[in-house]
Structure formats: C-alpha cells, structure tokens
Scaffold this motif. Structure first.
Motif, PDB file in Angstrom:
ATOM      1  N   LYS A 207     -54.456  -6.636  38.972  1.00 28.64           N
ATOM      2  CA  LYS A 207     -53.962  -7.819  39.752  1.00 28.64           C
ATOM      3  C   LYS A 207     -52.883  -8.599  38.865  1.00 28.64           C
ATOM      4  CE  LYS A 207     -53.947 -11.138  42.994  1.00 28.64           C
ATOM      5  NZ  LYS A 207     -53.591 -10.939  44.342  1.00 28.64           N
ATOM      6  N   GLU A 208     -53.220  -8.531  37.426  1.00 27.69           N
ATOM      7  CA  GLU A 208     -52.504  -9.171  36.636  1.00 27.69           C
ATOM      8  C   GLU A 208     -50.891  -8.353  36.321  1.00 27.69           C
ATOM      9  OE1 GLU A 208     -53.226  -9.115  31.952  1.00 27.69           O
ATOM     10  OE2 GLU A 208     -53.847 -10.906  32.567  1.00 27.69           O
ATOM     11  N   ALA A 209     -50.994  -7.048  36.148  1.00 24.32           N
ATOM     12  CA  ALA A 209     -49.649  -6.302  36.336  1.00 24.32           C
ATOM     13  C   ALA A 209     -49.217  -6.316  37.797  1.00 24.32           C
ATOM     14  CB  ALA A 209     -50.152  -4.880  35.962  1.00 24.32           C
ATOM     15  N   GLN A 210     -49.869  -6.633  38.874  1.00 25.60           N
ATOM     16  CA  GLN A 210     -48.880  -6.615  40.250  1.00 25.60           C
ATOM     17  C   GLN A 210     -48.324  -8.068  40.221  1.00 25.60           C
ATOM     18  OE1 GLN A 210     -51.623  -7.645  43.680  1.00 25.60           O
ATOM     19  NE2 GLN A 210     -50.933  -5.653  44.516  1.00 25.60           N
ATOM     20  N   LEU A 211     -48.695  -9.179  39.661  1.00 29.64           N
ATOM     21  CA  LEU A 211     -48.269 -10.467  39.522  1.00 29.64           C
ATOM     22  C   LEU A 211     -47.072 -10.336  38.566  1.00 29.64           C
ATOM     23  CD1 LEU A 211     -51.531 -12.822  39.465  1.00 29.64           C
ATOM     24  CD2 LEU A 211     -49.874 -12.298  41.430  1.00 29.64           C
ATOM     25  N   TYR A 212     -47.332  -9.834  37.355  1.00 29.12           N
ATOM     26  CA  TYR A 212     -46.141  -9.728  36.474  1.00 29.12           C
ATOM     27  C   TYR A 212     -44.840  -8.852  36.958  1.00 29.12           C
ATOM     28  CZ  TYR A 212     -43.539  -8.389  32.538  1.00 29.12           C
ATOM     29  OH  TYR A 212     -42.564  -8.324  31.498  1.00 29.12           O
ATOM     30  N   CYS A 213     -45.099  -7.855  37.657  1.00 27.61           N
ATOM     31  CA  CYS A 213     -44.061  -7.010  38.234  1.00 27.61           C
ATOM     32  C   CYS A 213     -43.265  -8.079  39.433  1.00 27.61           C
ATOM     33  CB  CYS A 213     -44.421  -5.718  39.081  1.00 27.61           C
ATOM     34  SG  CYS A 213     -45.013  -4.476  37.698  1.00 27.61           S
ATOM     35  N   SER A 214     -44.413  -8.774  40.055  1.00 25.49           N
ATOM     36  CA  SER A 214     -43.714  -9.672  41.111  1.00 25.49           C
ATOM     37  C   SER A 214     -42.807 -10.645  40.468  1.00 25.49           C
ATOM     38  CB  SER A 214     -44.939  -9.994  41.951  1.00 25.49           C
ATOM     39  OG  SER A 214     -44.431 -11.187  42.762  1.00 25.49           O
ATOM     40  N   GLU A 215     -43.248 -11.064  39.490  1.00 34.97           N
ATOM     41  CA  GLU A 215     -42.606 -11.908  38.673  1.00 34.97           C
ATOM     42  C   GLU A 215     -41.223 -11.588  38.163  1.00 34.97           C
ATOM     43  OE1 GLU A 215     -43.048 -15.310  35.094  1.00 34.97           O
ATOM     44  OE2 GLU A 215     -44.713 -14.313  35.530  1.00 34.97           O
ATOM     45  N   VAL A 216     -41.178 -10.278  37.502  1.00 33.34           N
ATOM     46  CA  VAL A 216     -39.875  -9.748  36.921  1.00 33.34           C
ATOM     47  C   VAL A 216     -38.919  -9.649  38.372  1.00 33.34           C
ATOM     48  CG1 VAL A 216     -39.200  -7.505  36.153  1.00 33.34           C
ATOM     49  CG2 VAL A 216     -41.204  -8.695  35.056  1.00 33.34           C
ATOM     50  N   ARG A 217     -39.381  -8.916  39.399  1.00 33.58           N
ATOM     51  CA  ARG A 217     -38.789  -8.690  40.525  1.00 33.58           C
ATOM     52  C   ARG A 217     -38.145 -10.291  40.914  1.00 33.58           C
ATOM     53  NH1 ARG A 217     -38.279  -4.478  43.651  1.00 33.58           N
ATOM     54  NH2 ARG A 217     -40.394  -3.692  42.844  1.00 33.58           N
ATOM     55  N   HIS A 218     -38.841 -11.307  40.980  1.00 33.42           N
ATOM     56  CA  HIS A 218     -38.411 -12.483  41.584  1.00 33.42           C
ATOM     57  C   HIS A 218     -37.266 -13.014  40.515  1.00 33.42           C
ATOM     58  CE1 HIS A 218     -38.324 -16.478  43.342  1.00 33.42           C
ATOM     59  NE2 HIS A 218     -38.564 -16.976  42.187  1.00 33.42           N
ATOM     60  N   ILE A 219     -37.355 -12.919  39.350  1.00 34.61           N
ATOM     61  CA  ILE A 219     -36.531 -13.342  38.393  1.00 34.61           C
ATOM     62  C   ILE A 219     -35.045 -12.575  38.447  1.00 34.61           C
ATOM     63  CG2 ILE A 219     -35.834 -13.276  35.754  1.00 34.61           C
ATOM     64  CD1 ILE A 219     -38.744 -14.034  35.559  1.00 34.61           C
ATOM     65  N   PHE A 220     -35.329 -11.185  38.659  1.00 37.75           N
ATOM     66  CA  PHE A 220     -34.110 -10.393  38.712  1.00 37.75           C
ATOM     67  C   PHE A 220     -33.291 -10.609  40.125  1.00 37.75           C
ATOM     68  CE2 PHE A 220     -32.100  -6.690  40.675  1.00 37.75           C
ATOM     69  CZ  PHE A 220     -31.232  -6.037  39.746  1.00 37.75           C
ATOM     70  N   THR A 221     -34.196 -10.864  41.026  1.00 34.80           N
ATOM     71  CA  THR A 221     -33.292 -10.985  42.428  1.00 34.80           C
ATOM     72  C   THR A 221     -32.670 -12.514  42.130  1.00 34.80           C
ATOM     73  OG1 THR A 221     -35.116 -10.017  43.460  1.00 34.80           O
ATOM     74  CG2 THR A 221     -33.872 -11.589  44.928  1.00 34.80           C
ATOM     75  N   ALA A 222     -33.101 -13.321  41.555  1.00 29.98           N
ATOM     76  CA  ALA A 222     -32.351 -14.819  41.250  1.00 29.98           C
ATOM     77  C   ALA A 222     -31.075 -14.712  40.508  1.00 29.98           C
ATOM     78  CB  ALA A 222     -33.172 -15.631  40.442  1.00 29.98           C
ATOM     79  N   PHE A 223     -30.989 -13.513  39.659  1.00 32.86           N
ATOM     80  CA  PHE A 223     -29.745 -13.389  39.051  1.00 32.86           C
ATOM     81  C   PHE A 223     -28.851 -12.196  39.721  1.00 32.86           C
ATOM     82  CE2 PHE A 223     -32.477 -14.965  35.379  1.00 32.86           C
ATOM     83  CZ  PHE A 223     -31.663 -15.982  35.232  1.00 32.86           C
ATOM     84  N   ASP A 224     -29.563 -11.553  40.704  1.00 30.87           N
ATOM     85  CA  ASP A 224     -28.585 -10.378  41.300  1.00 30.87           C
ATOM     86  C   ASP A 224     -27.998 -11.315  43.001  1.00 30.87           C
ATOM     87  OD1 ASP A 224     -27.476  -8.042  42.469  1.00 30.87           O
ATOM     88  OD2 ASP A 224     -29.405  -7.492  43.186  1.00 30.87           O
ATOM     89  N   ARG A 225     -26.925 -12.037  42.297  1.00 26.76           N
ATOM     90  CA  ARG A 225     -26.367 -12.926  43.017  1.00 26.76           C
ATOM     91  C   ARG A 225     -25.674 -12.194  44.362  1.00 26.76           C
ATOM     92  NH1 ARG A 225     -24.450 -18.117  39.949  1.00 26.76           N
ATOM     93  NH2 ARG A 225     -26.479 -18.456  38.766  1.00 26.76           N
ATOM     94  N   HIS A 226     -25.227 -10.954  44.054  1.00 23.11           N
ATOM     95  CA  HIS A 226     -24.418 -10.230  44.901  1.00 23.11           C
ATOM     96  C   HIS A 226     -25.328  -9.327  45.738  1.00 23.11           C
ATOM     97  CE1 HIS A 226     -20.885 -12.116  43.388  1.00 23.11           C
ATOM     98  NE2 HIS A 226     -21.031 -11.691  42.336  1.00 23.11           N
ATOM     99  N   TYR A 227     -26.624  -9.157  45.598  1.00 22.65           N
ATOM    100  CA  TYR A 227     -27.576  -8.376  46.190  1.00 22.65           C
ATOM    101  C   TYR A 227     -27.320  -6.789  46.229  1.00 22.65           C
ATOM    102  CZ  TYR A 227     -28.648 -12.687  48.013  1.00 22.65           C
ATOM    103  OH  TYR A 227     -28.734 -14.236  48.237  1.00 22.65           O
TER     104      TYR A 227
END
Length: 147
Positions: free
Chosen positions: A87-107
C-alpha cells in the motif's frame, strides 16, 4: 528511480484502524480451514481482494521465499506487513505520477529540459542551473541505458 539515487525515502504510512481491520478480515476470509496462515494460493486471493490484481508468479515466489521456513505459510503479522508495504509503495507511485503529471504541461508523457528547468524553478528556485542540468543529463543517460 530518482528518489533512490538522492537518498530520499518515501514517507512511512500507517493504515487507519478501519483499513487494518479490513486487512485482518481478508486474511481470515482467505485462511481456508482456519489454519492460522495463508498458503500461496490463499495469498493470491487476498491480493486480488485488496488490490484488484492477481500477483505474478515472481511476486508470489518472492513473498513465499521471505516466509519463515519453520511455518507453513504467511502468518497474520507477516501478511499485515506485506500489505502495508504494498500500500505504501502504491501510494508513493501515485504521488510520483501526480507530481510528474503536474509538470508535464503539454501531456507528452515526458519532460523536456525546458519543462525540467521550469519544474525545478517552481519547487527549488535557489537550485543552480548547473545542478539541474546535471540531474537531467544523469536521468536521460540512465533512461537510455535501460532501453
């Protein structure tokens, strides 16, 4: 991944009492014949119930090899520890994906050097451009080596 190179660790996470109770209930439901442990097949069913996927042979082998050889399967305490880590790893990966998506402005699914610089300027404005370039090049080189 970048966090392991930098020495950072994902934040530790604790299950809520209701989540912990759910995990215990799943353990009991999957513990056929109330034997006090989960067999390999019981474990697979428990993962499906909690995470919605069937673990691969490699994952099941890894878990079963980590079990105390003096026992016949995964005890409740071990099961709870395994589930917490997953669960901890799942949440961490989700957090990393969320952060990456925030900076990938052009999708695009990747960050250019300019995207990377803008991201660092927002989160670490005092970080020198030389360090940002060095990190970007290191990540780019590592990614190319993985292919």
């Amino acid at each position: 991944m970048f966090y392991s190179q930098a020495g950072a660790r994902p934040r530790t996470w604790e299950a809520s009492p209701s989540e912990h109770k759910k995990w215990v209930e799943v353990f009991k439901a999957c513990d056929e014949d109330n034997k006090g442990y989960l067999s390999r097949e019981d474990f697979k069913v428990a993962v499906v119930m909690l995470f919605g996927y069937k673990p691969s042979k490699i994952e099941a082998d890894s878990v079963m090899s980590s079990v105390d050889p003096n026992t016949s399967g995964i005890q409740l305490k071990e099961f709870l520890d395994i589930v917490r880590k997953k669960k901890e790893a799942q949440l961490y990966c989700s957090e990393v994906r969320h952060i990456f998506t925030a900076f990938d402005r052009h999708y695009r699914g990747y960050l250019t050097l300019e995207d990377f610089k803008k991201a660092f300027k927002q989160v670490a404005p005092k970080l020198s451009e030389r360090i940002i370039l060095e990190v970007f090049r290191t990540l780019k080189t590592r990614k190319a080596a993985e292919k």
